[in-house]
Design an enzyme around this catalytic site. Sequence first.
Site, PDB file in Angstrom:
ATOM      1  N   GLY A   1      55.616  45.730  61.672  1.00 32.00           N
ATOM      2  CA  GLY A   1      55.460  47.024  60.995  1.00 32.00           C
ATOM      3  C   GLY A   1      56.786  47.518  60.454  1.00 32.00           C
TER       4      GLY A   1
ATOM      5  N   ASP B   1      50.153  41.901  53.640  1.00 30.60           N
ATOM      6  CA  ASP B   1      49.771  40.817  52.713  1.00 30.60           C
ATOM      7  C   ASP B   1      50.921  40.503  51.764  1.00 30.60           C
ATOM      8  OD1 ASP B   1      47.255  41.108  53.876  1.00 30.60           O
ATOM      9  OD2 ASP B   1      46.565  42.452  52.293  1.00 30.60           O
TER      10      ASP B   1
END
Length: 309
Positions: A226, A256
């Site tokens: 993250g 992605d």
Amino acid sequence: MQEVVAIGEILIQFNAFTPGPLRYVNYFEKHIAGSELNYCIAITMIGNKCYFVGRVGDDEFGRNAVEYARGRGVDVSYIKVDPEAPTGIYFVQRHFPVPDKSEMAYYRKGSAGSRLSPEDLPEELLKRVRLVHSTGITMAISDTARQAVLRAFELAKFKSFDTNIRLKLWSADKARETIRKVLDNLEFLITDPDDSKILIGETDPDRAAKIFIEKYGVKYLVYKLGPKGALVYYDGAKYEAPGYHVRVEDPTGAGDALGGVFISSILSGYTPENAIRYAIVAATLVVTIRGDNENIPTLKDIEKFLNGY
Ligand code: KDG
């Protein structure tokens, strides 16, 4: 230039124009997304070729999806138009109930994309290309889509997989049982602590890497953390790339972009150290806007970013 095939579902995204619970959002902004399309665009932006394999409905959104993908440089020759079902859609709720995070509300059951099946696969192409990519999302959306991924991986020379477990689409048990079938001998595995916990009961990156690499034979493991950045494990070495602190508009699609830019950079001959630095730049840019893939950079953009920091 290397050739990649991505197999999945293109979705129409309606992104909340304002943050907060969807029930109070009055305006939505349309984007074209879906994890495997985001990957395909990222691969293309770094200079490699990506074919998308999937289905859209015979409707305005389906035409929009194909035109958009084509406009972004994706090869759409193997996207089928299904007259029996609509193009799938979803809504993105932003910054609620967790600031800087988004939640998805899917309206995709029975969609054209979920009717993907092994008969849709261009077998010769899958055998020929450098890499075949898919995700846990495609394995979750229907039995036939899952079979399509399994068959495509049988045909592929080299395989890449993003675990992308979406618990709104299936249970953790079903995800574990299904995804374990594709973990063997992947060239690229992209995952994170949440998915790793579901799959192998481990969140610690080093211990998870040991299992994915030694037990399953993964070659490049990308472990997304993250906002903290990402780690790459390859050939006995570990590479760490910290994240950049930026204002978050919507993190959807950042993982992605990170995975796609990493893979494409490796295929272009960059070292894992540089590939993950580039990938972090892509993910950073994606979180600063609504929409999953509009901000995926080229190598030139990445260079400018790195010079500007
Ligand atoms: O990773 C971003 C995707 O989750 C988003 O584009 C929607 O494909 C999607 C999905 O199924 O969640």
